[in-house]
Design a protein around this motif. Sequence first.
Motif, PDB file in Angstrom:
ATOM      1  N   LEU A  75      -7.295  -1.083   5.057  1.00 58.01           N
ATOM      2  CA  LEU A  75      -7.072  -0.415   3.736  1.00 58.01           C
ATOM      3  C   LEU A  75      -8.312   0.570   3.572  1.00 58.01           C
ATOM      4  O   LEU A  75      -8.359   1.481   2.758  1.00 58.01           O
ATOM      5  CB  LEU A  75      -7.317  -1.421   2.664  1.00 58.01           C
ATOM      6  N   GLN A 111       0.990  -1.062  -0.189  1.00 62.60           N
ATOM      7  CA  GLN A 111       0.057   0.175   0.027  1.00 62.60           C
ATOM      8  C   GLN A 111       0.913   1.383   0.004  1.00 62.60           C
ATOM      9  O   GLN A 111       0.615   2.162  -0.836  1.00 62.60           O
ATOM     10  CB  GLN A 111      -1.099  -0.036   1.366  1.00 62.60           C
ATOM     11  N   GLU A 148       2.745   6.536   7.232  1.00 63.51           N
ATOM     12  CA  GLU A 148       2.452   5.069   6.828  1.00 63.51           C
ATOM     13  C   GLU A 148       3.928   4.313   6.755  1.00 63.51           C
ATOM     14  O   GLU A 148       3.875   3.169   7.016  1.00 63.51           O
ATOM     15  CB  GLU A 148       2.052   5.429   5.543  1.00 63.51           C
ATOM     16  N   LYS A 185      -6.648   2.135  -3.128  1.00 62.12           N
ATOM     17  CA  LYS A 185      -6.043   0.871  -2.424  1.00 62.12           C
ATOM     18  C   LYS A 185      -5.618   0.027  -3.306  1.00 62.12           C
ATOM     19  O   LYS A 185      -5.667  -0.111  -4.228  1.00 62.12           O
ATOM     20  CB  LYS A 185      -7.021   0.440  -1.539  1.00 62.12           C
ATOM     21  N   THR A 186      -4.345  -0.767  -2.758  1.00 59.42           N
ATOM     22  CA  THR A 186      -3.736  -1.687  -3.535  1.00 59.42           C
ATOM     23  C   THR A 186      -4.750  -2.913  -3.246  1.00 59.42           C
ATOM     24  O   THR A 186      -5.575  -3.084  -2.548  1.00 59.42           O
ATOM     25  CB  THR A 186      -2.450  -2.244  -2.948  1.00 59.42           C
ATOM     26  N   TYR A 245       2.270   1.504  -3.088  1.00 64.88           N
ATOM     27  CA  TYR A 245       1.335   1.938  -4.227  1.00 64.88           C
ATOM     28  C   TYR A 245       1.020   3.321  -4.187  1.00 64.88           C
ATOM     29  O   TYR A 245       0.789   4.137  -5.408  1.00 64.88           O
ATOM     30  CB  TYR A 245      -0.131   1.258  -3.712  1.00 64.88           C
TER      31      TYR A 245
END
Length: 776
Positions: A728, A439, A647, A734-735, A442
Amino acid sequence: MKTIIRNFFHTLRRFKMATLLNLLGLSVAFSAFIVIMVQVSYDLRFNSSIPNADHVYRINLIHEGSPIAATPRPVGDGLAAYSPHVKAVAINNAMYATVFDRYFTIDADDSSGQQQTYAEKMMETTSGYIDIFQPEMLEGDAQALQEPDKVLIPQSMSERLFKGESAIGKLLRGEDFVWTVGGVYKDFPKNSSMHNFILWQMDKHEHWALNYETYISIDPSQDADALFSEYISTIKPMLESTGFNNVEFFLSPVKTLHFETAIGFDTVAKTSKTQLWILIGIALVILLIAAINFTNYSIALAPLRVRSINTQKVLGAGETELRISLTIEAVLVCLISFGIALFLVHLLSLTSVTNLLSSELILQENIPLLFIVGGIALLTGLFAGIYPALYSTSFAPAVVLKGNFGLSSRGRRLRSTLVGIQYVASFVLIVAALFMFMQTKYMQHQNPGYDRSKMIVVTTNKQFTNQHELFAEKLNSLPSIDAVGYSEALLAGRDHFEVYQGKVKDISIVINTIRADVNFLQAMNIPILEGRYFTQSDTQTEGGYFAILNECARKEYNLQVGDKVDGVVTIVGFIPDINYTSFRKEIEPMGFVLDPTRRFAYVRTKEGTNVYSAIQEIEKELQVLSPGFPFEIRSLDDVSNDSYGYEKNMMILITLFSLLAILLSMIGVFGLVIFENEYKRKEIGIRKVFGSTTKEILERLNKQYVYLLIICFIIAAPLAYYGVNQWLQNFAYKTPMYWWVFAVTFLLVAALTSATVTFQSWRVANANPVDSIKTE
């Protein structure tokens, strides 16, 4: 007690490997638990330092279903006078303060007369800020905030600027201001909504733009929501007359702000409760794995200790006395491990691991937490020690004589269950860590609608702004530079921008706005879908403004080229929906407004140019134009990556602790294989006599773990899927939930287990069968 201590040290000497593995596993687990819970405690106590925090709220509003933390100033001003139960109202411009630096010099304190330019953040606020947040004054008086051109500064800034001298009366000389320091306040804690900025008294004016944060303190005897709803009903006619007819207002307690991730234009640091639960879960899982290892080792050692225990019974020791002794041994191991853990945490506090945490990893500042962890260590010893103690003192005589409890179906089921719990936890943690990594990557590599990799951003000053054309001219003459444009905002560096509310053909619109110059969109290589770019003739038009909006705004409000906002802002074009914020947020209606503000210079490099070499060339030109000024020059890629710092840190933390959990699980498997091989040494010898090869024996030893792994994976996969899917939900983009991540996780754990079992079993499988058969 002497007997207990003597037996304890005898056990340490006799079972060195088991003791070492127990101490290693438990101390590492307690260390990880402390580190994780320091971060969790930081988040849970967010804003708890605010006086009367349970009765302090922030005003938010909802427009067309979107909650935002911005309010027009008159709403807060009117509330202050509405009811005596409203103790105080604080209004500030934190949205601007968190983004823009104010540049100033201080009077030189050396004979050279040289002045250094400083870049610090300043926040305008009302006097209610002092009443609600009550900063602890170290120098001067907080009421100085109400005096013209007097400011309050935090302690850390005072030490940075004045090197231990008194800051009171010192002058901060800026481009368009001269401030006198009227007071120094103690820095607010990091886990607080308050910012350690220069505080300056906000001018008294009525401004209906959504540019302000408003906090209120309510009398504890009152229902805050009811009082506030009553007030909003009273001012409803005024709101409707100023265009706020489709807006709802609501209160957020300050203690919940840290977890309210869905509110836009919010300057408060955020985390999600899902992320918090993940961290707590990891901490407990690591502790559980270490405790299971401890219990498993104790159970595995039981048959080896039973003769000693029976001897003590013959010499007069009672069963209860022996059980207490064995339990105390377990407690002592856990407490020693806790002591080692404290030392390990201290060592970690001296390393870069602390950069991954929002909080400070200082033991002295977390004494209550350490007492709790010490209590957990005590309970771990009790619970992990009682069960093996009961077993060790209650073997049937036949079992004692045969010494085969370790091979009994009951003993095997117990060990398999405990190891299975470890495997389930490991599967879940690895899947979570992999998806967090994916994520983060991404978000960093998703196409925002413009090429970040070629862009360089320069933070400028007013003196430089007057030379912007010369600067652009010089840069455009460099072979590495393609184009230069200016804006007042840092794209991809924040999630909130200036909000404009107006009307187009009697339809109310609310859009995020970014001020930009004529060349900005071309420099960013953002295409026009309809209409045109800004032109030089637009800058010469008096009495009007020009805007280029995104597709989202056009579709949301059914806009067209040529429409006018409030009769003064002409829409001249539309661009694609670029991601001007991070990928945490969905794309919202936004627009670029033509404005001469040139706080940030955006420089596009030519194809094949090394961005960091171009930065060095730009620095040389800047020092010629404005010598000594602390320009900040970064690639736009770095700006974007920095915005995902939280993150990334969480991903690294969770990955590290997931690997730790796997390591502890493998230590558990390693230890159990050692003891099981000892139990099965005779069986293995007999099989070799009857023709079994080393390969066949290793396959047989691995097979029991493969079956266990499959069962645990079937249990863990849906748990991991649910947890990751919930996490997520914090992101607008989102991935995908790829199936192969689960497959890779299974293969990774299976490979590690097989390697552990094979490595440890190789010696026993290759031993002389005659020696193996004689062992029993």
